[in-house]
Design a protein around this motif. Structure first.
Motif, PDB file in Angstrom:
ATOM      1  N   PRO A   1      -4.518   2.497  -3.260  1.00 25.17           N
ATOM      2  CA  PRO A   1      -5.072   1.180  -2.923  1.00 25.17           C
ATOM      3  C   PRO A   1      -4.051   0.060  -3.132  1.00 25.17           C
ATOM      4  N   LEU A   2      -4.214  -1.020  -2.383  1.00 24.67           N
ATOM      5  CA  LEU A   2      -3.375  -2.218  -2.562  1.00 24.67           C
ATOM      6  C   LEU A   2      -3.486  -2.645  -4.021  1.00 24.67           C
ATOM      7  N   GLY A   3      -2.372  -3.006  -4.636  1.00 26.52           N
ATOM      8  CA  GLY A   3      -2.434  -3.416  -6.040  1.00 26.52           C
ATOM      9  C   GLY A   3      -1.658  -2.481  -6.942  1.00 26.52           C
ATOM     10  N   ILE A   4      -1.389  -1.267  -6.473  1.00 24.11           N
ATOM     11  CA  ILE A   4      -0.556  -0.360  -7.277  1.00 24.11           C
ATOM     12  C   ILE A   4       0.903  -0.791  -7.103  1.00 24.11           C
TER      13      ILE A   4
ATOM     14  N   ILE B   1       0.875  -1.188   0.000  1.00 23.62           N
ATOM     15  CA  ILE B   1       0.000   0.000   0.000  1.00 23.62           C
ATOM     16  C   ILE B   1       0.902   1.226   0.000  1.00 23.62           C
ATOM     17  N   VAL B   2       0.914   1.972  -1.106  1.00 26.98           N
ATOM     18  CA  VAL B   2       1.803   3.131  -1.233  1.00 26.98           C
ATOM     19  C   VAL B   2       1.227   4.320  -0.465  1.00 26.98           C
ATOM     20  N   VAL B   3       2.054   4.858   0.432  1.00 22.92           N
ATOM     21  CA  VAL B   3       1.626   6.012   1.237  1.00 22.92           C
ATOM     22  C   VAL B   3       2.601   7.161   0.990  1.00 22.92           C
TER      23      VAL B   3
ATOM     24  N   MET C   1       2.910  -1.502   4.203  1.00 18.70           N
ATOM     25  CA  MET C   1       2.675  -0.113   3.796  1.00 18.70           C
ATOM     26  C   MET C   1       4.009   0.435   3.289  1.00 18.70           C
ATOM     27  N   ILE C   2       4.007   1.053   2.107  1.00 20.13           N
ATOM     28  CA  ILE C   2       5.286   1.523   1.536  1.00 20.13           C
ATOM     29  C   ILE C   2       5.339   3.050   1.596  1.00 20.13           C
TER      30      ILE C   2
END
Ligand code: URP
Ligand code: ZN
Ligand code: ZN
Ligand code: ZN
Length: 436
Positions: free
Chosen positions: A20-23, A11-13, A54-55
């Motif tokens: 959203p999850l999946g990117i 999850i890119v933050v 979480m990234i």
């Protein structure tokens, strides 16, 4: 052709949003080349499975002291940068420190580059501590340094070997306005501290706890107000480093509401620790020396709460560690303050560690639960994006977007302590971020 690495299943933050999850993140030559779903894989592409974590962008710690002469038992670039990576920081900005006797800063900068070259596990850059801002340095050398990527200076209003008087402060601010470098200021009133220190000494009050007594809030308050006034007079942006007390922070907030470009920084010790730590343990009273830093830990929990407010409401632009440890059990470290059984706080090297713990400590309080102190966006802003912008690394560090360095941290908030993050620093050699 194609990506060297694809980071998937995370999850890119960023400071702007949570995706959203999946990117997925596609990486080429150490840079982020794109974000998207189902990115193409090539035979040489390495897949990094973030396993639902979480990234966030790699942390930028814009205030660390590595390999400085005045801290002989402190961290060097090898030990310090290893701690940085372990704590999710992939870029550090350390200090090259001019001696008052030097009338050129070029040899000093060269010397500090040598201290770091080929020794760092993370990317690094330098601020210049100016203790003797001669006209030649300000007019001829500063433009050269800016070209080389050193875009910030630190000025001290206290500490005898480093401090500048108001006329030197004004001269540097005028030069900052002209050349556009960032000016960091250590704001404490030196004469207040000397007066109290002499009186404490005369009365035998020399244990580590009296370090806090000797540097009262009013010393930070006065110097903060004064440097804001000098910055307003010269129309120059400044950043006041390691702020510790509510009364001083209020000057910053007030200036900001008047649209003055006054930035401020606080550090983990001013969110979590109080001066009673300086009393040490019953078995070892001198162990309070471990918590000697300047400005000192404050007495009142209200100050901790005020710093948290500044974290949440935007008063602080950066959250840095001011990592400045020295070995405790060593005659050249904190033990300098203990001679023949007599404690002398005056001789204890100032500074506490924090480059490894800075980001995890704040991450623990970030999120969207009712007990969270700040949002995840604000967390990324304070620990990575804003320090990058402030210190000339915009477009390179502090974001997960095409063109930025692929410095990433993957967080696993539900795992046990010590396993909650993995830092990936660019998948390439470690660069000096200022060397162009
Ligand atoms: O006590 C501290 N913070 N020592 C490090 C030097 C400084 O003033 O940042
Ligand atoms: Zn300082
Ligand atoms: Zn510092
Ligand atoms: Zn990197």
């Amino acid at each position: 052709m194609g990506f060297d690495d694809v980071v998937t299943n995370g999850i890119v933050v960023t400071a702007a949003e949570t995706l959203p999850l999946g990117i997925e993140i596609g990486i080429k030559d150490g840079k982020i080349s794109c974000l998207g779903t189902s990115l193409p894989r090539f035979s040489h592409t390495q897949i990094i499975d973030a396993k639902g974590g979480m990234i966030t962008p790699g942390g930028v710690d814009s205030h660390v002291h590595f390999a400085q002469d005045n801290s002989p038992t402190g961290d060097n670039f090898t030990t310090g940068s290893r701690s940085a990576i372990a704590g999710g920081t992939t870029t550090v900005l350390a200090f090259a420190s001019q001696l008052k006797t030097e009338d050129s800063v070029l040899p000093c900068i060269k010397d500090y580059h040598t201290r770091a070259a080929d020794r760092s596990y993370c990317d690094y850059g330098f601020h210049l501590i100016l203790s003797n801002p001669t006209p030649n340095i300000m007019t001829s050398e500063m433009p050269l340094l800016i070209e080389q990527g050193i875009t910030s200076v630190k000025l001290y209003m206290t500490y005898e070997p480093l401090k500048l008087g108001d006329s030197d402060l004004l001269n540097v601010l005028m030069s900052a306005r002209e050349l556009g470098f960032t000016t960091m200021v250590h704001a404490e009133n030196s004469d207040i501290i000397s007066l109290i220190t002499d009186r404490l000494e005369a009365n035998g009050h020399t244990a580590p706890y009296f370090h806090a007594t000797s540097r009262p809030q009013i010393a930070e308050n006065e110097a903060t107000y004064r440097i804001i006034s000098l910055a307003e007079l010269t129309s120059t942006p400044i950043l006041i480093v390691h702020m510790s007390s509510e009364i001083a922070m209020k000057h910053v907030r007030k200036a900001q509401t008047r649209m003055l470009p006054i930035h401020a920084e606080t550090c983990p010790q001013y969110l979590f620790l109080l001066s009673e730590r300086l009393k040490g343990s019953e078995k070892d009273q001198f162990s309070g020396a471990k918590c000697v830093c300047s400005p000192p830990l404050r007495h009142d929990p209200k100050d901790l709460e005020a710093m948290w407010r500044g974290i949440a409401n935007g008063t602080f632009t950066t959250f840095s560690s001011d990592h400045a440890p020295s070995t405790y059990d060593h005659p050249g470290g904190k033990k300098l303050g203990l001679k023949d059984g007599i404690m002398r706080y005056k001789n204890i090297p100032n500074g506490v560690p924090g480059v490894e713990t800075r980001i995890p400590l704040l991450f623990n309080h970030a999120g969207s639960s009712p007990s969270s102190r700040l949002t995840l966006q604000r967390f990324v802003q304070l620990t990575s994006s804003d320090p990058a912008k402030l210190y000339g690394l915009e477009g390179v560090k502090g974001n997960i977007a095409p063109g930025y360095d692929a410095d990433l941290v993957i967080w696993y908030p539900d795992r046990d302590e010590g396993e909650e993050l993995a830092a990936l620093d660019g998948f390439e050699g470690k660069d000096c971020v200022g060397s162009g």
